[in-house]
Design a protein around this motif. Sequence first.
Motif, PDB file in Angstrom:
ATOM      1  N   LEU A 195       0.850  -1.321   0.177  1.00 42.86           N
ATOM      2  CA  LEU A 195       0.021   0.246  -0.066  1.00 42.86           C
ATOM      3  C   LEU A 195       0.783   1.088  -0.152  1.00 42.86           C
ATOM      4  O   LEU A 195       0.423   2.222  -0.736  1.00 42.86           O
ATOM      5  CB  LEU A 195      -1.043  -0.011   1.203  1.00 42.86           C
ATOM      6  CG  LEU A 195      -2.186  -0.785   0.971  1.00 42.86           C
ATOM      7  CD1 LEU A 195      -2.910  -0.941   2.308  1.00 42.86           C
ATOM      8  CD2 LEU A 195      -3.305  -0.601   0.173  1.00 42.86           C
ATOM      9  N   THR A 196       1.939   1.321   0.596  1.00 42.88           N
ATOM     10  CA  THR A 196       2.816   2.291   0.745  1.00 42.88           C
ATOM     11  C   THR A 196       3.404   2.589  -0.422  1.00 42.88           C
ATOM     12  O   THR A 196       3.859   3.647  -1.013  1.00 42.88           O
ATOM     13  CB  THR A 196       3.853   2.185   1.917  1.00 42.88           C
ATOM     14  OG1 THR A 196       3.299   1.832   3.174  1.00 42.88           O
ATOM     15  CG2 THR A 196       5.016   3.435   2.032  1.00 42.88           C
ATOM     16  N   ALA A 197       3.801   1.472  -1.241  1.00 40.14           N
ATOM     17  CA  ALA A 197       4.534   1.296  -2.546  1.00 40.14           C
ATOM     18  C   ALA A 197       3.699   2.063  -3.604  1.00 40.14           C
ATOM     19  O   ALA A 197       4.076   2.342  -4.824  1.00 40.14           O
ATOM     20  CB  ALA A 197       5.055   0.109  -2.822  1.00 40.14           C
ATOM     21  N   LYS A 198       2.350   2.232  -3.277  1.00 39.59           N
ATOM     22  CA  LYS A 198       1.654   2.789  -4.376  1.00 39.59           C
ATOM     23  C   LYS A 198       1.646   3.963  -4.687  1.00 39.59           C
ATOM     24  O   LYS A 198       1.313   4.472  -5.950  1.00 39.59           O
ATOM     25  CB  LYS A 198       0.022   2.501  -4.030  1.00 39.59           C
ATOM     26  CG  LYS A 198      -0.559   0.733  -3.920  1.00 39.59           C
ATOM     27  CD  LYS A 198      -1.982   0.719  -4.004  1.00 39.59           C
ATOM     28  CE  LYS A 198      -2.715   1.298  -5.203  1.00 39.59           C
ATOM     29  NZ  LYS A 198      -2.517   0.347  -6.332  1.00 39.59           N
ATOM     30  N   PHE A 199       2.299   4.809  -4.082  1.00 44.62           N
ATOM     31  CA  PHE A 199       2.488   6.282  -4.088  1.00 44.62           C
ATOM     32  C   PHE A 199       3.681   6.352  -5.251  1.00 44.62           C
ATOM     33  O   PHE A 199       4.791   5.787  -4.792  1.00 44.62           O
ATOM     34  CB  PHE A 199       2.773   7.101  -2.968  1.00 44.62           C
ATOM     35  CG  PHE A 199       1.567   7.098  -2.153  1.00 44.62           C
ATOM     36  CD1 PHE A 199       0.676   8.107  -2.098  1.00 44.62           C
ATOM     37  CD2 PHE A 199       1.818   6.193  -0.934  1.00 44.62           C
ATOM     38  CE1 PHE A 199      -0.240   8.041  -1.215  1.00 44.62           C
ATOM     39  CE2 PHE A 199       0.540   6.133   0.106  1.00 44.62           C
ATOM     40  CZ  PHE A 199      -0.449   7.106  -0.204  1.00 44.62           C
ATOM     41  N   SER A 200       3.490   7.021  -6.418  1.00 46.94           N
ATOM     42  CA  SER A 200       4.502   6.868  -7.418  1.00 46.94           C
ATOM     43  C   SER A 200       4.890   8.561  -7.494  1.00 46.94           C
ATOM     44  O   SER A 200       5.813   8.817  -8.428  1.00 46.94           O
ATOM     45  CB  SER A 200       4.041   6.492  -8.678  1.00 46.94           C
ATOM     46  OG  SER A 200       5.216   6.530  -9.645  1.00 46.94           O
ATOM     47  N   SER A 201       4.090   9.453  -6.717  1.00 47.97           N
ATOM     48  CA  SER A 201       4.620  10.789  -7.094  1.00 47.97           C
ATOM     49  C   SER A 201       4.361  11.687  -5.819  1.00 47.97           C
ATOM     50  O   SER A 201       3.746  10.939  -4.701  1.00 47.97           O
ATOM     51  CB  SER A 201       3.457  11.268  -8.163  1.00 47.97           C
ATOM     52  OG  SER A 201       3.734  12.758  -8.325  1.00 47.97           O
ATOM     53  N   LEU A 202       4.849  12.966  -5.462  1.00 48.13           N
ATOM     54  CA  LEU A 202       4.711  13.533  -4.587  1.00 48.13           C
ATOM     55  C   LEU A 202       3.296  13.901  -4.557  1.00 48.13           C
ATOM     56  O   LEU A 202       2.222  13.815  -5.407  1.00 48.13           O
ATOM     57  CB  LEU A 202       5.350  14.930  -4.737  1.00 48.13           C
ATOM     58  CG  LEU A 202       6.693  14.925  -4.633  1.00 48.13           C
ATOM     59  CD1 LEU A 202       7.421  16.345  -5.092  1.00 48.13           C
ATOM     60  CD2 LEU A 202       7.395  14.425  -3.294  1.00 48.13           C
ATOM     61  N   SER A 203       2.611  14.389  -3.178  1.00 50.33           N
ATOM     62  CA  SER A 203       1.367  14.669  -3.135  1.00 50.33           C
ATOM     63  C   SER A 203       0.876  15.693  -3.995  1.00 50.33           C
ATOM     64  O   SER A 203       1.731  16.860  -4.131  1.00 50.33           O
ATOM     65  CB  SER A 203       1.157  15.055  -1.546  1.00 50.33           C
ATOM     66  OG  SER A 203      -0.283  15.608  -1.293  1.00 50.33           O
ATOM     67  N   PRO A 204      -0.415  15.586  -4.402  1.00 51.35           N
ATOM     68  CA  PRO A 204      -0.964  16.773  -5.309  1.00 51.35           C
ATOM     69  C   PRO A 204      -0.885  18.013  -4.561  1.00 51.35           C
ATOM     70  O   PRO A 204      -0.819  19.163  -5.339  1.00 51.35           O
ATOM     71  CB  PRO A 204      -2.369  16.197  -5.714  1.00 51.35           C
ATOM     72  CG  PRO A 204      -2.201  14.980  -5.856  1.00 51.35           C
ATOM     73  CD  PRO A 204      -1.332  14.510  -4.366  1.00 51.35           C
ATOM     74  N   SER A 205      -1.078  18.365  -3.302  1.00 54.95           N
ATOM     75  CA  SER A 205      -1.086  19.310  -2.508  1.00 54.95           C
ATOM     76  C   SER A 205       0.453  19.992  -2.692  1.00 54.95           C
ATOM     77  O   SER A 205       0.660  21.360  -2.711  1.00 54.95           O
ATOM     78  CB  SER A 205      -1.690  19.170  -1.166  1.00 54.95           C
ATOM     79  OG  SER A 205      -0.791  18.339  -0.361  1.00 54.95           O
TER      80      SER A 205
END
Length: 448
Positions: A195-205
């Motif tokens: 689940l942690t590895a699903k982030f591929s970019s910085l937060s949109p904010s």
Amino acid sequence: MRHDTLLHPDLAESARVLIAQGRLLAEREPELYRSASRGRAELARFFHTELGWTLEVLEAADLIRLHKRREDVPGARGLRIRREGQDPVPASQLVLVLSALACEQLWRRPRMTLNDLLQSVAQVCATDSESNLLPRFPVVPGDGVSKQEAHRNRHSLVDALRLLQADGTIAVDRSLDQAAGDGGDAVVSASRDRLTAKFSSLSPSLLNLAQLPPRRHASALATDRITEDDELPDDQDEPDLAEGPEARRAARSEITRRRLRAMRRLVDDPGVDPVADDYLQSSTGRSRALSVLHALGLVATVRHDWWQVSDPSQLGSTLDFPNGRRNERQAALALLRHLSTRDPTLDGRERFVAIEEIVTLFEQVREDLPRWAAAYGGQLRALAKAAANGLVDAGFLVAEPADDVPESRWRPTPAVRMWRVRLHIASGADSAQRAVSPTLFDVPEGTV
């Protein structure tokens, strides 16, 4: 440039799977996972140098992930849902929202029943749906909620779980098709590391996407930055030293960006226009592109106006065209054969094909084979769109923007002239029928 200097042959299969799927899972591809894990340094160097992509090895999650960043994101692509016995369909906006909400709930409770997950997501949506932050998502029939709506919402969450199951984020103890069909329960388990590895970019904010117009969101999410010490292609002159360092750095960055953009399209798309990718027009660019494809074990058919790339092993592509016996695939082959026999315009360009022309073609087929595509009786426009979209995915057609034309139409690419569709005689037909009934389709009526 020597082919054997780019990537060790033992790593080519792992690299192709990573390009096609974006990840390697230890439980699904144990041999490829071990090979890629041992050769992680060489793979990471290859992807960074030749494609500008980042390779990440997460041993705790038994996952190797390739972060494929493209500023020129193909507009016709997106996550597709694969249901048993059906062709993949694009995921709806609701399904994409539900997949994110399911991840949120599974982060808090990594093991839940499907019914509990439904209730948890419904409660989150009920809290924020009145302010339009989340969609309305009732899952229990009642006041103002029909059985159809509740059933449809359940199926939408099941489709979201299909996406998460396909990328290895979750595991389900029974078939999701059964859970969706009979209304039964299932146990959903998630890996927090994945689940942690699903982030591929910085937060949109953090990227301030809200302050950027939508057309710039893809480039912001790609975070594609070229460093000043990136290499210069062999056939390019060094920037003029009389210019300032900023001008030299900008020139070098633009050259590298052009190269990476061309290479990404080659390994990521079924067809590439070398005229649009002018880097492929240079001798060094062509040589380097062929070296990258050779290192990956991909096959390229090269013409002056089109490059078509395929993977005979099927490891490096999710595209299975032209395989399949479904009506939609038969219709796509019939359309491809028709396009390859049309006369081009006076200046040698391919003429646009409108949906009415495709419908007329299928009507002619049904005159000879009345039972073909019986499920589409009276709905040949739907079959025409399905066939055209299949050719779009395979790089034979490019869809025209719907806002510019009143009817759907597509522009054929030069790839339609690179294929020849062979008509097979239906087995069991007698000699008279064999003379007049060569067919791409199901066995004609009256044959055994």
